[in-house]
Scaffold this active site. Sequence first.
Site, PDB file in Angstrom:
ATOM      1  N   LYS A 168     -20.708  16.594 -37.925  1.00  0.00           N
ATOM      2  CA  LYS A 168     -21.877  15.624 -37.677  1.00  0.00           C
ATOM      3  C   LYS A 168     -22.806  16.054 -36.845  1.00  0.00           C
ATOM      4  O   LYS A 168     -22.718  16.953 -36.084  1.00  0.00           O
ATOM      5  CB  LYS A 168     -21.024  14.245 -37.150  1.00  0.00           C
ATOM      6  CG  LYS A 168     -20.870  14.291 -35.413  1.00  0.00           C
ATOM      7  CD  LYS A 168     -20.568  12.973 -35.136  1.00  0.00           C
ATOM      8  CE  LYS A 168     -20.480  12.911 -33.546  1.00  0.00           C
ATOM      9  NZ  LYS A 168     -21.610  12.806 -32.702  1.00  0.00           N
ATOM     10  N   HIS A 260     -18.205   7.930 -35.707  1.00  0.00           N
ATOM     11  CA  HIS A 260     -17.016   7.554 -34.972  1.00  0.00           C
ATOM     12  C   HIS A 260     -16.673   6.093 -34.944  1.00  0.00           C
ATOM     13  O   HIS A 260     -15.375   5.796 -35.328  1.00  0.00           O
ATOM     14  CB  HIS A 260     -17.212   7.732 -33.443  1.00  0.00           C
ATOM     15  CG  HIS A 260     -17.445   9.290 -33.200  1.00  0.00           C
ATOM     16  ND1 HIS A 260     -17.127  10.386 -33.969  1.00  0.00           N
ATOM     17  CD2 HIS A 260     -18.105   9.853 -31.982  1.00  0.00           C
ATOM     18  CE1 HIS A 260     -17.415  11.570 -33.419  1.00  0.00           C
ATOM     19  NE2 HIS A 260     -17.960  11.315 -32.166  1.00  0.00           N
TER      20      HIS A 260
END
Length: 535
Positions: A168, A260
Amino acid sequence: MDKAGTGNVSEEAVARPAPPCAMVIFGAGGDLTKRKLFPALYNLAKRKSLPEDFAVIGVSREQFSTDDFRQRTTQEMGMYATGEVEQASLNDFAKRLYYTPGDFKDPELYKKLGELLGQAEREQKSQGNCIFYLATSPAFFPIVVQQLGAAGLTQEQNGKWKRVVIEKPFGHDLDSAVSLNREIGKVLREDQVYRIDHYLGKETVQNILAFRFANGIFEPIWNRRYVDHVQVTVAEELGVELRGDYYDRAGAMRDMVPNHIFQLITLTAMEPPISFDAQAVHDEQTKVLRAIQPLNPERVLDHAVRGQYGEGMMEGKRVAGYRTEPNVDPASTTETFVALALNIDNWRWAGVPFYLRTGKRLPVRSTEIVIRFRRPPFVLFRKTEVEKIPPNELVIGIQPNEGISLRFEAKVPGPVVRLGAVNMDFEYSDYFGTTPSTGYETLLYDCMMGDPTLFQRADMVEAAWTVVQPILDLWKALPPRDFPNYAAGTWGPEQATELLRREGREWHDPATMPAKLKAPVDTQAAAKAAQPAKS
């Protein structure tokens, strides 16, 4: 995610070695590689989960040889390994390392890489299987993938597989995420792409599915009839440290929410999949993301809170405000705190708010999911000393310690009817021991095994950005005028508290968690401190 075993058994007892393969790490000279990836690979080797026929090829701009790379890795492993380093096993690990320097944009690099992969296949018997790990700046993701494709390194022939792992962030906004997926899709099939989020390597995150679906007492009450609301908190004590340049362009929303936090929400809110097959799990996660109601501009104003920390006190020391951190604009309007109130518009969760918050320079480091249940009727207690009945609460602690706590009410001993809150606490280390881990071991192993369950699919990424984009658009159009608006060492701006207070609710305070589920403490000192109380 190894699904081969059940019951109270160790990971080593059920995890078979991965198949022969090579792993190419782009950005091998960076922090992620030395702090996380190499210690994780070493841990897998010690657990006998790494194939014996395995090689690692480092690719970076630094100009050094394979011997230099092996020597450097051996030294750094002593600094960053999560457990004791055995010299013999470390030497064996180092023999599997290769290195080539180069510019990621240069086609010549990929010719040399192809030759080095051939050498590794001959010497380490990797059998042509390969993982390409992009531990680079996001700007290089499409470039590296395109160059790998042009060089023919991603072609799968004669049963040999090729997979690409992408760290990410997966895009900077919705448009860039769609564009990135499109560019990658020109070279790779979706089942060759592994979008990694290290949070999903944590045991408690993976255990959410087992907790919900392997225990008959929880799933029947996991819905709007019994649940009042859900909270997700990802709190960090640290500031931006040396990441100011990246963070000032990203901010808390982009850095944490679409990846997340939304992963935690989807695992908490999803419907039971038809199996633990990766596609079945991803289908249900995507349904949750698509059911989250995007906020229109009016709702953004009162359902989304942003903050930026100023100077404050933490652990008795004064710490600097965000705008004075290294590589941060002195007039920055980047948020370091986000709180949102979201609704999942489906049959299970209609009318149940999902509150989330994340930020830097908060009082404690804690990641937790809180399920707060509805209060029972008070009618039975009208003529007793009981003034109110606190709601039952289930807290899933993800870090720093992994465990679960269930709070419920019990009668306080005595002739008068009074209630007291009690906790049933479970901590992983008490039951299953602790295994040195960086959080990447499971994810790397799953990639080698071809199991994408704990990775993100393209449509999941785009669905997450679809929820976040309207908030980013309004925040860009209306820059904050009150930054900084919370002091370091506090729980964010007052508006975050008001987000719940106006509905008669309040944030769960991670500091009130049972002692065993808080950050680790000095057990000897704790024992000494407890002795006078026993006398």
